[in-house]
Structure formats: structure tokens, C-alpha cells
Design an enzyme around this catalytic site. Structure first.
Site, PDB file in Angstrom:
ATOM      1  N   SER A 297      -7.894  72.234  48.811  1.00 10.90           N
ATOM      2  CA  SER A 297      -6.819  73.128  49.719  1.00 10.90           C
ATOM      3  C   SER A 297      -6.959  74.434  49.377  1.00 10.90           C
ATOM      4  O   SER A 297      -6.290  75.286  49.965  1.00 10.90           O
ATOM      5  CB  SER A 297      -5.405  72.480  49.434  1.00 10.90           C
ATOM      6  OG  SER A 297      -5.120  71.239  50.369  1.00 10.90           O
TER       7      SER A 297
ATOM      8  N   LYS B 252       2.711  79.969  48.367  1.00 12.81           N
ATOM      9  CA  LYS B 252       2.673  78.824  49.360  1.00 12.81           C
ATOM     10  C   LYS B 252       3.825  78.181  49.375  1.00 12.81           C
ATOM     11  O   LYS B 252       4.563  78.081  48.260  1.00 12.81           O
ATOM     12  CB  LYS B 252       1.496  77.987  48.731  1.00 12.81           C
ATOM     13  CG  LYS B 252       1.324  76.619  49.570  1.00 12.81           C
ATOM     14  CD  LYS B 252      -0.077  75.862  49.164  1.00 12.81           C
ATOM     15  CE  LYS B 252      -0.237  74.661  49.855  1.00 12.81           C
ATOM     16  NZ  LYS B 252      -1.558  74.149  49.222  1.00 12.81           N
TER      17      LYS B 252
ATOM     18  N   SER C  35      -4.842  72.712  52.909  1.00 11.63           N
ATOM     19  CA  SER C  35      -3.751  72.910  53.094  1.00 11.63           C
ATOM     20  C   SER C  35      -3.155  74.430  52.804  1.00 11.63           C
ATOM     21  O   SER C  35      -2.429  74.915  53.708  1.00 11.63           O
ATOM     22  CB  SER C  35      -2.754  72.046  52.446  1.00 11.63           C
ATOM     23  OG  SER C  35      -2.724  72.168  50.878  1.00 11.63           O
TER      24      SER C  35
HETATM   25  N1  GLN Z   1      -7.726  67.902  52.612  1.00 12.50           N
HETATM   26  C1  GLN Z   1      -7.415  67.138  51.567  1.00 12.50           C
HETATM   27  C2  GLN Z   1      -6.299  66.271  51.756  1.00 12.50           C
HETATM   28  O1  GLN Z   1      -5.653  66.310  52.826  1.00 12.50           O
HETATM   29  C3  GLN Z   1      -6.915  68.180  50.359  1.00 12.50           C
HETATM   30  C4  GLN Z   1      -5.561  68.624  50.526  1.00 12.50           C
HETATM   31  C5  GLN Z   1      -5.262  69.223  49.123  1.00 12.50           C
HETATM   32  O2  GLN Z   1      -5.999  69.876  48.405  1.00 12.50           O
HETATM   33  N2  GLN Z   1      -3.971  69.753  48.887  1.00 12.50           N
HETATM   34  O3  GLN Z   1      -5.957  65.434  50.931  1.00 12.50           O
END
Ligand code: GLN
Length: 485
Positions: free
Chosen positions: A183, A79, A159
């Protein structure tokens, strides 16, 4: 010839060890697939030269009978939140779009030491904030699962959407993800792959661009539970650069994959089945419950009473920590700078230009909840409720071995739908994943069924953490099993 891009990591290791395939062949097959699938926009940066050199080195080690890493020769992706020495690391942002780290994150280093071959850096929401990759400065990644018209109009989730799409489409055999509030688990569900958010403190956060430090966890994403177990074994473990990592032995996770779950108690929390739960998700959840019953597990109803507070508590804590973490991007260090007449103006210009709308929104929200007049009303209160959410899990795990819940409230949505949603509506997509993040408990997301339109739907298996009693049992057990460590 074997379909090299559809192999599981465990299968590829077998073929590599039998010398039926080489790492160079495996790597070339993936590079060719990446080229064909550029339209998915899964990768931000491809590193084919380094990949081929690393693959050749792995083949040489094997041919010469030298010591091998546990994942020697396996092509993976990182990532683009993991700092990679000498290779651009952007966090999918404009402000870091030219940042080339002078050091390597602990987890990517460990995977390198295990002999993996890095194919490149995959897309994410900007600074990991989002659930779709729509907030990426480098454009959205497309879900490799087509819609009912055969078009690629769906988001991969986020994400870690680039990781999930790349694993799903055969553009790498496994990928690192990071999970702050879902995410890893939500994109795994959207793309039909498996992902683990480990217990908070299992993997080092050193060198991973920070979002919310009390929640961020690195984890593996791959095409099977076994592959995730193999990867996590290499990623986990104590680190002198991150004091929040547990100084505990890392067991052989694959040893637990016996398939025998007879007599295990699985909790089904009623708070995860609100009125109006998506019917297709509910159907897959019921199917998962049936699987477990048929395999001899005992399924019991449980309650996690503070579940409804998880989403607001998460957005207060995550934004607060993000506003603090992101204050380091000031135009003085790292990359892009937009000059101004004064120092303050330079900060302002740089940050206005460098952060996308969602990131700015969260910095503002986080700064607000940490401000002198509101700190107790929001931040302190959120911390208190976080403890109640944690207590719910600890209480539940006195009676059950694991908890089964959906990973996301819907299958993958179209990116048009996502772009037109209000920020708060997009936040609602994290309703099933944020509780485990706040409690720090581990959670695995794995594909269980398909929607009526043929899209993958995943479920989470949430596990417990080491409470005081479990901790001493664990230590006693491992003292006698030094041979396995
Ligand atoms: N969708 C969640 C957020 O926007 C989780 C993001 C994540 O786990 N990095 O905060």
C-alpha cells in the site's frame, strides 16, 4: 517567486533555514493548492487552522533561535489511518466516520515533535484494504496524472492513494502511508512518487488502525529518496507502546545517499518476469537494470523460488488477522451504532451497516480460515509457506546487496476498469509487493520511467534485514558510532 508547492523537503528546509521563505508562506501555498485540487478528493479532513497555527509557531522558533526539529515548518499529511488526537480518524470507513481519537499515534507524534505542520488526513482504501481507494467510504481519490484525453479517470493506487496523490499534486510535501501488502509501493508507482516500506518493526504501529498486525508497517511517501530518508529518520525507532519495534539505533539514512553503487551486487529474480509480463513494465525494469549497470553495479540473475505462493499466503494471513483486529468494532466502543432487539442483533446491524463490501468479504474469509475445521489446512500451512518465502530472501541476500523488481504489474488503471474487476483480479495487482511484506524485508518504490501513454512506472529496490551475523556486525559498528545516533 519559488514554486513553493513543487519544492522537495530538503530544498524547503534549506530555504527556511536561510530565512528566504517562512513556514506560514509554505503552508499557505499548500492550503491554496489543496483548495484548487479538491476535485482530486485526496483529503478526507483538512486542518487549515491547526496547520497555520503550527506554521506560525515554527517560524517563531526559527526567528528566536530556539531549538528546531529536523523537519521544522514542513507541511505534511497523514494517512487517515493514523490516530490524531482531537482530529477525526476514519480509516475511510462508515463505522469510524465520526471517530475522534483521544490519543495520537506514535509515528504522527514523532513527526509533530520533529516540527512538521499537519495539513490534514488523506484518503485510503477502507481499513487499508485495496489498491485503488475505490473502497473508501468517502469516494475514490483521482490520480493527478491525467489519461490520454486529459481527463482525471485514473486511480491513484492504494491503499495509501490519498497520500500518493497529495504528494504528487503538490498538496503536501510528504505524507505518511502504511503498507501491509504493497500500500505504499504500488500507489507510489501509480502517482510517480517515492515511498518506503521499512523493515517490519522499524516504525511503531501504535495508534495506527490495525489491518494485519504481522504485516502492517508505517512508512514515508515523498518526492525524492532523500525526502523519504529525512522523514523515516523521524518516524522510526523504539516505542514503549509497541513491543514489535526493534530496539535499535536509527541511523542517519541520508548519509548512505552517496550515489556510489560501484561494485554492489543487484539481484534480478527470474520469478518476477512471468510470461505475459506487461511490456511497458518490462521495458522500465530493463531501463532500471541499465541504470544500475552504468553506475557500476553488478547485476546478477537470482531465484526466489516460492514467489508464486506469496499472493495466496498473503490473502490468507492478512484476512485472518483482519478478522480478528476488526472484531473490536462492535457498536459498543468507537462510533456508529445501529440498534437491535438483542445485543447480538445490535452487533450484526452495526457491522453490516458500518463495513463496506470488501471489508466484509475479508472478515468472512479470515473467519473461515481461522475456523476449527480449516485452521491447519489454511492458516497454519500459510504460516509455514511464509517462512519459506522469508528463507528465499535470506538465501538470496547471502549473494546480493539488493534486489530490483517492478512495483506493480501495470501502470495506473482507470477507476471504471477497477470497479468492474472481480475481487480476485484486483488481488493479482499485489503480486510484486506481497513477497517483501511476508518476509518483513524493507522495500523502496521509486519512479523510473513512463508508459507509452505517459504514465509513471516505479520499481522496487528490496533490501535485506538483520540476520544473526549482520545483527552483531551492526551493533559493533554502531557502538563505535554513537556520535551519529
Ligand atoms: N492491496 C493490498 C490489499 O488489499 C495491500 C493493502 C495494504 O498494503 N494495506 O490487501
Amino acid at each position: 517567486m519559488t514554486d513553493l508547492v513543487n519544492l522537495h523537503i530538503s530544498e524547503a528546509l534549506d530555504l527556511l533555514n536561510k530565512k528566504e521563505i517562512s513556514s506560514v508562506e509554505l503552508t499557505k501555498a499548500h492550503l491554496a493548492e489543496m483548495e484548487k485540487a479538491r476535485f482530486l478528493n485526496a483529503y478526507i479532513t483538512e486542518t487549515p487552522d491547526r496547520a497555520l497555527a503550527d506554521a506560525a509557531a515554527s517560524d517563531k522558533r526559527r526567528a528566536n533561535g530556539e531549538a528546531l526539529g529536523a523537519l521544522d515548518g514542513i507541511p505534511i499529511a497523514n494517512k487517515d489511518l493514523y490516530c490524531t488526537k482531537g482530529i477525526r480518524t476514519t480509516a475511510a470507513s462508515k463505522i469510524l466516520s465520526k471517530f475522534v481519537p483521544p490519543y495520537e499515534s506514535t509515528v504522527s507524534q514523532k513527526l509533530k515533535d520533529a516540527g512538521t505542520v499537519m495539513l490534514g488526513k488523506v484518503n485510503t482504501d477502507q481499513f487499508a484494504m485495496g489498491g485503488s481507494t475505490v473502497t473508501s467510504f468517502f469516494g475514490v481519490t483521482k490520480n493527478p496524472w491525467a489519461d490520454e484525453n486529459g481527463e482525471y479517470t485514473l486511480v491513484p493506487g492504494g491503499s495509501s492513494g490519498g497520500s500518493a496523490a497529495a504528494v504528487s499534486a503538490g498538496l503536501c510535501m510528504g505524507a505518511t502511508g502504511s503498507d501491509t501488502g504493497g500500500s505504499i509501493r504500488q500507489p507510489a508507482s501509480f502517482c510517480g512518487v517515492t515511498g518506503i516500506k521499512p523493515t517490519y518493526g522499524r516504525c511503531s504501529r501504535y495508534g495506527i488502525v490495525a489491518f494485519a498486525s504481522s504485516l502492517d508497517q508505517a512508512g514515508p511517501m515523498a518526492r525524492s529518496v532523500k525526502d523519504c530518508a529525512l522523514m523515516l529518520h523521524e518516524m522510526a525507532g523504539a516505542d514503549q507502546f509497541d513491543s514489535t519495534v526493534a530496539e535499535l539505533p536509527v541511523p542517519d539514512y541520508t548519509a548512505a545517499l552517496t550515489g556510489d553503487i560501484r561494485g554492489k551486487k543487484i539481484g534480478i529474480p527470474r520469478e518476477y518476469r512471468p510470461d505475459g509480463l506487461n511490456a511497458e513494465v518490462a521495458k522500465v525494469w530493463d531501463k532500471g537494470i541499465e541504470f544500475l549497470k552504468n553506475a557500476g553495479a553488478e547485476v546478477v540473475d537470482i531465484s526466489l523460488p516460492h514467489t508464486k505462493y506469496a499472493l495466496p499466503v498473503y490473502y490468507i494471513i492478512a484476512c485472518a488477522e483482519a478478522s480478528s483486529n476488526l472484531s473490536r468494532y462492535d457498536g459498543v466502543r468507537y462510533t456508529t451504532r445501529v440498534d437491535g432487539k438483542t445485543l447480538d442483533e445490535m452487533y450484526e446491524n452495526t457491522r453490516t451497516d458500518g463495513f463496506g463490501a470488501e471489508v466484509s468479504r475479508r472478515i468472512l474469509l479470515g473467519t473461515f480460515v481461522l475456523s476449527a475445521g480449516f485452521y491447519d489446512a489454511y492458516y497454519t500451512r500459510a504460516q509455514r509457506v511464509r517462512r519459506l518465502i522469508y528463507n528465499d530472501f535470506i538465501e538470496a541476500f547471502k549473494n546480493v546487496d539488493a534486489i530490483l523488481v517492478p512495483a506493480a504489474p501495470t501502470p495506473a488503471l482507470s477507476y471504471e476498469a477497477f470497479k468492474n474487476m472481480s475481487p480476485v483480479d484486483t488481488y493479482l495487482g499485489d503480486v510484486f509487493t506481497t513477497p517483501a511484506s511476508l518476509a518483513g524485508v524493507p522495500s523502496l518504490s521509486l519512479p523510473i520511467g513512463l508508459s507509452d501513454k505517459g504514465l509513471p512506472i516505479g520499481l522496487q529496490v528490496i533490501g535485506s534485514i538483520l540476520t544473526k551475523t549482520r545483527f552483531s556486525k551492526f551493533l559493533k559498528y554502531w557502538k563505535n558510532r554513537q556520535d551519529l545516533i
